[in-house]
Design an enzyme around this catalytic site. Sequence first.
Site, PDB file in Angstrom:
ATOM      1  N   SER A 143      -2.170  -0.321  -4.850  1.00 60.83           N
ATOM      2  CA  SER A 143      -3.065   0.550  -4.578  1.00 60.83           C
ATOM      3  C   SER A 143      -3.412   1.837  -5.294  1.00 60.83           C
ATOM      4  CB  SER A 143      -3.738   0.730  -3.120  1.00 60.83           C
ATOM      5  OG  SER A 143      -4.274   2.312  -3.534  1.00 60.83           O
ATOM      6  N   TYR A 156      -2.532   3.047   6.200  1.00 62.57           N
ATOM      7  CA  TYR A 156      -2.263   2.498   4.545  1.00 62.57           C
ATOM      8  C   TYR A 156      -1.693   3.410   3.394  1.00 62.57           C
ATOM      9  CZ  TYR A 156      -5.457   0.152   0.449  1.00 62.57           C
ATOM     10  OH  TYR A 156      -5.345  -0.495  -0.550  1.00 62.57           O
TER      11      TYR A 156
END
Length: 261
Positions: A143, A156
């Site tokens: 990401s 995350y």
Amino acid sequence: MMLKDKNAVVTGSTSGIGLAIARGLAEQGANVMINGLGSAEDNEAVRQSIEDDFGTKVLFSAANMLKSEQIIAMIAEADKTFGSVDILVNNAGIQFVSPIEDFPEEKWDAIIAINLTSAFHTIKAVTPGMKKRGWGRIINTASAHALVASPYKSAYVAAKHGIAGLTKTVGLELAEFGTTVNSIAPGYVWTPLVEQQVADTAKARGITEEQVIQDVLLKAQPTKKFVTVEQVAAVAVFLCSDHAASITGSTLPVDGGWTAQ
Ligand code: NAD
């Protein structure tokens, strides 16, 4: 058919980015084991549709990426049924947003397990075969949050930075074995997950869905456009090609310029 006779496992591939990558690999002739949670009926429909569209063998594994023994069994099953696992895509991932002081311990543990530790188990399991055959491709869906942070996404961001480190390390270990290891780092991608987030955020903030898209989600993305799942899948397919044999240990942004800022 660049990937004819190649066998792939794509985790978290019954929806979104993983599904597009599985379809992209099958389109190039690869047999694919897809994986995900959800209803058996829906997953069978997804499996059948890939097989129908591209004519390669498609298997489904219900392995939960929270459970190491299920992950190891999934790779063993693919290896046994296909005869090898040549391409591994670690894509399964979840998100949870909260200030650190309120961040639930079980959410931290689940995000680290699914978004990071599952990739350790799959990579460990496929590596002996790739080394022996002298060819392999390992691709992780990281990401933009593997490269930069945003507040309230501690687990995350930690997991995605972790996957970038794992990518570098294993990339070095496999460099002389014809096997590349890379991460793709998408910005905001239009998936069912994000679509739902737009509706929920609009309701929660009392603003329109268009305002959520422009003022909240795409604020960080200079193109002011969502990345598409097909764009991410195309990069994954390219990374499997021989032309990409010198790209290893890298984390490649596909983020509309987000991390250039
Ligand atoms: P999605 O929710 O559409 O798909 C997630 C997939 O993972 C589904 O197939 C789901 O069944 C599976 N999954 C979830 N938990 C699992 C578990 N415990 N075991 C097995 N499978 C599980 O999500 P997406 O948006 O396509 O995200 C896929 C990956 O891309 C994730 O790693 C995510 O962090 C990353 N990513 C997404 C975006 C985005 O904007 N959508 C941006 C950057 C990175």
